[in-house]
Every structure is written in structure tokens, then in C-alpha cells.
Write a protein that holds these residues in place. Sequence first.
Motif, mmCIF file in Angstrom:
data_model
loop_
_atom_site.group_PDB
_atom_site.id
_atom_site.type_symbol
_atom_site.label_atom_id
_atom_site.label_comp_id
_atom_site.label_asym_id
_atom_site.label_seq_id
_atom_site.Cartn_x
_atom_site.Cartn_y
_atom_site.Cartn_z
ATOM 1 N N THR A 38 -6.853 -29.666 -38.514
ATOM 2 C CA THR A 38 -6.762 -31.091 -38.835
ATOM 3 C C THR A 38 -7.695 -31.910 -37.950
ATOM 4 O O THR A 38 -8.400 -32.814 -38.424
ATOM 5 N N ALA A 39 -7.705 -31.604 -36.656
ATOM 6 C CA ALA A 39 -8.577 -32.334 -35.723
ATOM 7 C C ALA A 39 -10.044 -32.140 -36.077
ATOM 8 O O ALA A 39 -10.838 -33.089 -36.010
ATOM 9 N N CYS A 40 -10.419 -30.921 -36.463
ATOM 10 C CA CYS A 40 -11.816 -30.654 -36.828
ATOM 11 C C CYS A 40 -12.199 -31.402 -38.095
ATOM 12 O O CYS A 40 -13.321 -31.924 -38.206
ATOM 13 N N CYS A 41 -11.290 -31.469 -39.059
ATOM 14 C CA CYS A 41 -11.564 -32.239 -40.285
ATOM 15 C C CYS A 41 -11.748 -33.713 -39.961
ATOM 16 O O CYS A 41 -12.655 -34.372 -40.497
ATOM 17 N N ALA A 42 -10.899 -34.235 -39.072
ATOM 18 C CA ALA A 42 -11.027 -35.636 -38.676
ATOM 19 C C ALA A 42 -12.318 -35.856 -37.894
ATOM 20 O O ALA A 42 -12.971 -36.906 -38.033
ATOM 21 N N ALA A 43 -12.717 -34.874 -37.068
ATOM 22 C CA ALA A 43 -13.972 -34.984 -36.324
ATOM 23 C C ALA A 43 -15.167 -35.010 -37.273
ATOM 24 O O ALA A 43 -16.134 -35.750 -37.058
ATOM 25 N N LEU A 44 -15.109 -34.221 -38.338
ATOM 26 C CA LEU A 44 -16.172 -34.245 -39.344
ATOM 27 C C LEU A 44 -16.223 -35.609 -40.042
ATOM 28 O O LEU A 44 -17.303 -36.127 -40.349
ATOM 29 N N ALA A 45 -15.044 -36.186 -40.283
ATOM 30 C CA ALA A 45 -15.005 -37.526 -40.873
ATOM 31 C C ALA A 45 -15.645 -38.538 -39.929
ATOM 32 O O ALA A 45 -16.373 -39.446 -40.365
ATOM 33 N N ALA A 46 -15.399 -38.388 -38.621
ATOM 34 C CA ALA A 46 -16.031 -39.274 -37.642
ATOM 35 C C ALA A 46 -17.544 -39.075 -37.636
ATOM 36 O O ALA A 46 -18.312 -40.044 -37.528
ATOM 37 N N SER A 47 -17.987 -37.827 -37.785
ATOM 38 C CA SER A 47 -19.424 -37.544 -37.845
ATOM 39 C C SER A 47 -20.057 -38.215 -39.056
ATOM 40 O O SER A 47 -21.171 -38.758 -38.972
ATOM 41 N N LEU A 48 -19.355 -38.186 -40.177
ATOM 42 C CA LEU A 48 -19.872 -38.820 -41.389
ATOM 43 C C LEU A 48 -19.922 -40.342 -41.214
ATOM 44 O O LEU A 48 -20.828 -41.010 -41.732
ATOM 45 N N GLU A 87 -18.438 -46.038 -31.250
ATOM 46 C CA GLU A 87 -17.004 -45.741 -31.268
ATOM 47 C C GLU A 87 -16.713 -44.500 -32.105
ATOM 48 O O GLU A 87 -15.846 -43.689 -31.745
ATOM 49 N N ALA A 88 -17.416 -44.338 -33.224
ATOM 50 C CA ALA A 88 -17.214 -43.150 -34.053
ATOM 51 C C ALA A 88 -17.597 -41.894 -33.281
ATOM 52 O O ALA A 88 -16.917 -40.859 -33.367
ATOM 53 N N ASN A 89 -18.676 -41.977 -32.519
ATOM 54 C CA ASN A 89 -19.095 -40.843 -31.695
ATOM 55 C C ASN A 89 -18.038 -40.500 -30.656
ATOM 56 O O ASN A 89 -17.702 -39.323 -30.441
ATOM 57 N N ALA A 90 -17.487 -41.515 -30.004
ATOM 58 C CA ALA A 90 -16.454 -41.289 -28.995
ATOM 59 C C ALA A 90 -15.199 -40.675 -29.613
ATOM 60 O O ALA A 90 -14.570 -39.780 -29.026
ATOM 61 N N LEU A 91 -14.834 -41.128 -30.816
ATOM 62 C CA LEU A 91 -13.658 -40.582 -31.498
ATOM 63 C C LEU A 91 -13.891 -39.127 -31.887
ATOM 64 O O LEU A 91 -12.981 -38.289 -31.793
ATOM 65 N N ARG A 92 -15.109 -38.802 -32.319
ATOM 66 C CA ARG A 92 -15.425 -37.411 -32.665
ATOM 67 C C ARG A 92 -15.235 -36.498 -31.453
ATOM 68 O O ARG A 92 -14.625 -35.422 -31.564
ATOM 69 N N VAL A 93 -15.742 -36.920 -30.308
ATOM 70 C CA VAL A 93 -15.612 -36.120 -29.091
ATOM 71 C C VAL A 93 -14.140 -35.919 -28.732
ATOM 72 O O VAL A 93 -13.705 -34.811 -28.390
ATOM 73 N N LYS A 94 -13.353 -36.988 -28.822
ATOM 74 C CA LYS A 94 -11.933 -36.903 -28.487
ATOM 75 C C LYS A 94 -11.190 -35.985 -29.447
ATOM 76 O O LYS A 94 -10.341 -35.186 -29.037
ATOM 77 N N LEU A 95 -11.494 -36.085 -30.732
ATOM 78 C CA LEU A 95 -10.792 -35.265 -31.719
ATOM 79 C C LEU A 95 -11.050 -33.779 -31.482
ATOM 80 O O LEU A 95 -10.128 -32.956 -31.583
ATOM 81 N N ALA A 126 0.167 -35.791 -31.418
ATOM 82 C CA ALA A 126 0.247 -37.246 -31.305
ATOM 83 C C ALA A 126 -1.123 -37.846 -31.004
ATOM 84 O O ALA A 126 -1.501 -38.882 -31.568
ATOM 85 N N LYS A 127 -1.895 -37.193 -30.149
ATOM 86 C CA LYS A 127 -3.231 -37.692 -29.815
ATOM 87 C C LYS A 127 -4.155 -37.625 -31.033
ATOM 88 O O LYS A 127 -4.947 -38.549 -31.279
ATOM 89 N N ILE A 128 -4.057 -36.546 -31.789
ATOM 90 C CA ILE A 128 -4.894 -36.399 -32.986
ATOM 91 C C ILE A 128 -4.534 -37.474 -34.007
ATOM 92 O O ILE A 128 -5.414 -38.108 -34.607
ATOM 93 N N ALA A 129 -3.241 -37.697 -34.199
ATOM 94 C CA ALA A 129 -2.799 -38.707 -35.163
ATOM 95 C C ALA A 129 -3.276 -40.100 -34.765
ATOM 96 O O ALA A 129 -3.867 -40.833 -35.571
ATOM 97 N N GLY A 130 -3.026 -40.477 -33.519
ATOM 98 C CA GLY A 130 -3.408 -41.801 -33.057
ATOM 99 C C GLY A 130 -4.910 -42.033 -33.108
ATOM 100 O O GLY A 130 -5.374 -43.119 -33.484
ATOM 101 N N THR A 131 -5.687 -41.010 -32.766
ATOM 102 C CA THR A 131 -7.144 -41.127 -32.768
ATOM 103 C C THR A 131 -7.684 -41.246 -34.187
ATOM 104 O O THR A 131 -8.627 -42.002 -34.452
ATOM 105 N N THR A 132 -7.082 -40.527 -35.130
ATOM 106 C CA THR A 132 -7.544 -40.589 -36.510
ATOM 107 C C THR A 132 -7.206 -41.945 -37.131
ATOM 108 O O THR A 132 -7.979 -42.473 -37.937
#
Length: 208
Positions: A38-48, A87-95, A126-132
Motif C-alpha cells: 500500500t505504501a509503495c502504491c501511494a509513493a508511486l501516486a506521489a511520484s506521479l 511537498e509531493a517529493n517529501a511525501l514520496r520519501v516518507k511513504l 497509521a503513518k501511511i494512512a495519514g501521509t496518503t
Amino acid sequence: MTEQPRIRHGRFVEEPLPHLCDWVAHPDVPSPAGGTVTACCAALAASLTELIARVAHNRLVKKVAATEGATSSHAAELQEVDRILAEANALRVKLLEYGEGDVYAAARIIQGDLAACVRKDVGSPAKIAGTTVKLLRLLDGLGGRVPKALHSDLRVVTYLSHAAVYAICEIAEANIRMAGGADDALQQRIDRWRLEATDYRDRVLTQT
């Protein structure tokens, strides 16, 4: 069926994608599973999202060059697009960081070394949910700032992020059930994440 042993030299999330998929496909402990996926999918969304912001940035720069100078409106628009990009870049790193952390948190739960759910849980799910949810919030208003040719990509990001929030909330709720259903505070946060994710999804979709 005989399989070659898999050798990992670094973080799971730094593995080539086919190797990561192979790790996910096996029940080793520790090994990535639902939370990491799930985190990797969200990170890909942040990359997009970063891609969308970069294209918008380049379009604005060309527009400024064509008009022989930036107006205050152009400058403000460029500043906002660059803020979204950063911000999207920072969220990708966190995810990706939280996705990696979920591997080991899940292993400790499986091995009985960590409670499945604690009061005011701030674990990986919880961190993945909040970050997404933060990623979805970042998308709000972006539709009016990017070319219409990018709206389909923006909708892809929106759907992926919304699905990721719901997916990781399922894991968090499973942890609550495993712990005997004692964490009312976390359940309230899960309900809020779902509501916010759906609200932002609907807002972004109406803008595209």
C-alpha cells in the motif's frame, strides 16, 4: 517446486520492482506484505504528482519566456506549483520509509514481540494512512493549475491515493481486532481518514 534463494542487499523498497514483487509473493518473515504494498502504491501516486507538477512548471516557464517577462501572477503560480512539487517529493520519501518500517513492525507482531495495536497508535499503518491523506489534500486545487492534458493523470493519482487510504485502514482495523478492539482513539482516526480521503477525492474529481 524448487526456487532459487532470494538475496537482499539493502532495504526492501530499494529492490528492483520485479525483486520486490518476488519478496511480496513469499511468506518469509520479515518480508513486505499489505502495508508495504500500500505504501509503495501511494509513493508511486506521489511520484506521479511530481510529474504533473514538473510538467506544469515547465509550461509556466515557457509561457513566461513567450511573454518576455514574468508577471506577479505568473510568479505566484510558479511558486505554488513548485511548493506542490517539493511537498509531493517529501511525501514520496516518507511513504517509502514507512513502507519499509512496516516490514519489521509486522514481523514483530507475527513473532509476538509487539502488540498488534496500542493506544493512540502511531505505527506504520497509521503513518501511511495519514501521509496518503496529506497527498490527497495536496491535490485539491491542482486541477485548475495544470493543463487539461494532465487531468487524466491527476485522476489516476486521486483514485490510487483514495484506494491506498482505504487499504491501509483495513490493516489498521485488523490490528485493532487482533488486539481485542480496545483502541477507540485509533478507530476514530481511521474513520476520519476515510472521510477526508473521500472528500478530497470528490473535490479533485470535480476539478478535472
